[in-house]
Design an enzyme around this catalytic site. Structure first.
Site, PDB file in Angstrom:
ATOM      1  N   CYS A 277       0.871  -1.174   0.000  1.00 35.66           N
ATOM      2  CA  CYS A 277       0.000   0.000   0.000  1.00 35.66           C
ATOM      3  C   CYS A 277       0.901   1.215   0.000  1.00 35.66           C
ATOM      4  CB  CYS A 277      -0.918   0.018   1.220  1.00 35.66           C
ATOM      5  SG  CYS A 277      -2.248   1.232   1.060  1.00 35.66           S
TER       6      CYS A 277
ATOM      7  N   CYS B 272      -0.072   4.177   1.624  1.00 35.20           N
ATOM      8  CA  CYS B 272      -0.469   5.166   2.651  1.00 35.20           C
ATOM      9  C   CYS B 272       0.605   5.410   3.708  1.00 35.20           C
ATOM     10  CB  CYS B 272      -1.796   4.795   3.301  1.00 35.20           C
ATOM     11  SG  CYS B 272      -1.765   3.292   4.284  1.00 35.20           S
TER      12      CYS B 272
ATOM     13  N   CYS C 159      -3.871   6.130   0.005  1.00 32.94           N
ATOM     14  CA  CYS C 159      -3.344   4.834  -0.430  1.00 32.94           C
ATOM     15  C   CYS C 159      -2.892   4.823  -1.886  1.00 32.94           C
ATOM     16  CB  CYS C 159      -4.394   3.745  -0.182  1.00 32.94           C
ATOM     17  SG  CYS C 159      -4.861   3.624   1.559  1.00 32.94           S
TER      18      CYS C 159
ATOM     19  N   LYS D 167     -12.215  -4.747   1.784  1.00 31.14           N
ATOM     20  CA  LYS D 167     -11.697  -3.892   2.849  1.00 31.14           C
ATOM     21  C   LYS D 167     -12.635  -2.708   2.996  1.00 31.14           C
ATOM     22  CE  LYS D 167      -7.701  -1.224   4.285  1.00 31.14           C
ATOM     23  NZ  LYS D 167      -6.305  -0.873   3.966  1.00 31.14           N
TER      24      LYS D 167
ATOM     25  N   ARG E 277     -10.995   7.715   3.527  1.00 26.02           N
ATOM     26  CA  ARG E 277     -10.749   6.679   2.524  1.00 26.02           C
ATOM     27  C   ARG E 277     -12.045   6.175   1.879  1.00 26.02           C
ATOM     28  NH1 ARG E 277      -5.594   6.518   3.780  1.00 26.02           N
ATOM     29  NH2 ARG E 277      -4.709   5.566   5.663  1.00 26.02           N
TER      30      ARG E 277
ATOM     31  N   GLU F 114     -16.449  -7.240  -5.098  1.00 24.20           N
ATOM     32  CA  GLU F 114     -14.999  -6.996  -4.970  1.00 24.20           C
ATOM     33  C   GLU F 114     -14.236  -8.321  -4.952  1.00 24.20           C
ATOM     34  OE1 GLU F 114     -13.020  -4.553  -5.076  1.00 24.20           O
ATOM     35  OE2 GLU F 114     -14.044  -2.720  -4.510  1.00 24.20           O
TER      36      GLU F 114
ATOM     37  N   LYS G 103     -11.887  -7.474   5.830  1.00 24.69           N
ATOM     38  CA  LYS G 103     -11.319  -6.636   6.876  1.00 24.69           C
ATOM     39  C   LYS G 103     -12.192  -5.440   7.132  1.00 24.69           C
ATOM     40  CE  LYS G 103      -7.371  -3.686   7.442  1.00 24.69           C
ATOM     41  NZ  LYS G 103      -6.205  -3.152   6.813  1.00 24.69           N
TER      42      LYS G 103
ATOM     43  N   SER H 186      -6.680  -3.426  14.303  1.00 28.93           N
ATOM     44  CA  SER H 186      -6.131  -2.719  15.458  1.00 28.93           C
ATOM     45  C   SER H 186      -7.193  -2.248  16.450  1.00 28.93           C
ATOM     46  CB  SER H 186      -5.296  -1.531  14.977  1.00 28.93           C
ATOM     47  OG  SER H 186      -6.084  -0.646  14.192  1.00 28.93           O
TER      48      SER H 186
ATOM     49  N   TYR I  50      -3.367  -9.276  16.016  1.00 32.84           N
ATOM     50  CA  TYR I  50      -2.348  -8.801  16.960  1.00 32.84           C
ATOM     51  C   TYR I  50      -2.336  -9.662  18.221  1.00 32.84           C
ATOM     52  CZ  TYR I  50      -2.664  -4.908  13.753  1.00 32.84           C
ATOM     53  OH  TYR I  50      -2.679  -4.160  12.604  1.00 32.84           O
TER      54      TYR I  50
END
Ligand code: PBG
Length: 322
Positions: free
Chosen positions: A117, A119, A127, A193, A215, A231, A246, A272, A311
């Site tokens: 990406c 970004c 992006c 996404k 975005r 998509e 995501k 995150s 994570y």
């Protein structure tokens, strides 16, 4: 036959019975651990337990993950300098490229997936590159993304993961990889996404908050499940080998729909903000972190994800090993 002949509690009576009929298995072998690499290491305040790592630290972390049975990492780079085009993204000496080489040299069995990406590399934080009117120029961005993917391939990446959401980028990346002799390198496409507020902490981690606007002009509207399937179809037609949804938790329905629409492996990104929520709630004693994390990851698997980018990977792998 309803009650009293049928009693579903029969199979819930003991731990051994419950285990025998458990439908979904959670294993560290399905985890991908995200990693942020930068020239200086530092903790990420909004994501307790996650840090930006130097290349040396990333190699050490990779060793720990491997020892825990985690098969893959996903690398994000934070460059020292940014520009309007994001040229640091395809720098063969860039931090992701150096980290990829170093991790593969030290731990050849660990899969290195690289996020493609712009970004993190653009001064404006979008992006792709900007058109004169300030919008993100789809077609002009494709070549830069393809160049970035080729640079990651030369560094030794095992899987290329475009997350930019430009139309046509999977095809552009596939063509570039093939022409550079990397026709065996798989593409994990961030196919669905969504434009999500759950990316908040990542933007602190990667220093990639857009300087203006948002975005919504390229990522999916969170209201659109059918469009997410379009998509996915397009990315598959362009050559995606694995498709990703995501975020994960507010989109379990999309994961399930994609699972039934395709035979490709399906990945989900437990992002995150989802991690930060669990950490914050656990810190005030709202619940048992271990139980919530394992329940959450199991739910993502149950919805249909083969692979989970999370994570929590390291903690969960430790808990599963006990
Ligand atoms: C880059 C990218 C983002 C994430 C992964 N790749 C941020 C964004 O689109 O703003 C988010 C990951 C996370 O929140 O954990 N485009």
């Amino acid at each position: 036959m309803p009650f009293p002949e049928t009693r579903l509690r029969r199979l819930r009576r003991t731990g051994a019975l419950r285990e025998l009929v458990r439908e979904t298995e959670l294993s560290a072998r399905r985890f991908v651990a995200p990693m942020f690499v930068a020239s200086t290491g530092a903790p990420i305040d909004l994501m307790p337990g996650v840090s930006r790592l130097t290349v040396t630290q990333a190699v050490a972390e990779a060793g720990e993950l491997t020892a825990l049975g985690i098969p893959a990492v996903m690398l994000f780079g934070i460059p020292d300098e940014k520009d309007a085009e994001g040229s640091g993204a395809w720098d063969d000496e860039g931090v992701v490229q150096l980290a990829t080489q170093a991790i593969k040299a030290a731990h050849p069995e660990l899969l290195v997936i690289t996020d493609v990406c712009l970004c993190e590399y653009t001064s404006h934080g979008h992006c792709g590159v900007l058109a004169p009117d300030g919008s993100v120029d789809n077609d002009a961005s494709l070549d830069l993304l393809a160049r970035t993917a080729a640079s990651h391939a030369r560094a030794g990446a095992d899987v290329i993961a475009p997350s930019d959401m430009m139309d046509g980028r999977v095809g552009a990346i596939r063509a570039e990889l093939d022409s550079e002799g990397f026709s065996d390198l798989p593409i994990l496409a961030y196919a669905a996404k969504f434009a999500s507020a759950f990316y908040g902490p990542f933007r602190e981690a990667a220093d990639s908050t857009p300087a203006f606007g948002d975005r919504c002009g390229y990522q999916l509207d969170s209201a659109n499940g059918r469009e997410a399937l379009r998509e996915v179809e397009l990315d598959i037609a362009e050559g995606a080998d694995i498709v990703l949804i995501k975020p994960a938790l507010a989109y379990l329905d999309v994961i399930a729909a994609v699972r039934s629409a395709t035979r490709l492996p399906v990945a989900a990104y437990n992002v995150s903000g989802e991690y930060a929520m669990v950490k914050a709630a656990a810190a005030i004693g709202a619940f048992d972190e271990r139980a919530v994390v394992l329940e959450t990851l199991t739910a993502i698997r149950r919805a249909g994800a083969d692979i989970i980018i999370t994570y929590h990977a390291k903690d969960a792998a430790l808990w599963l090993a006990r």
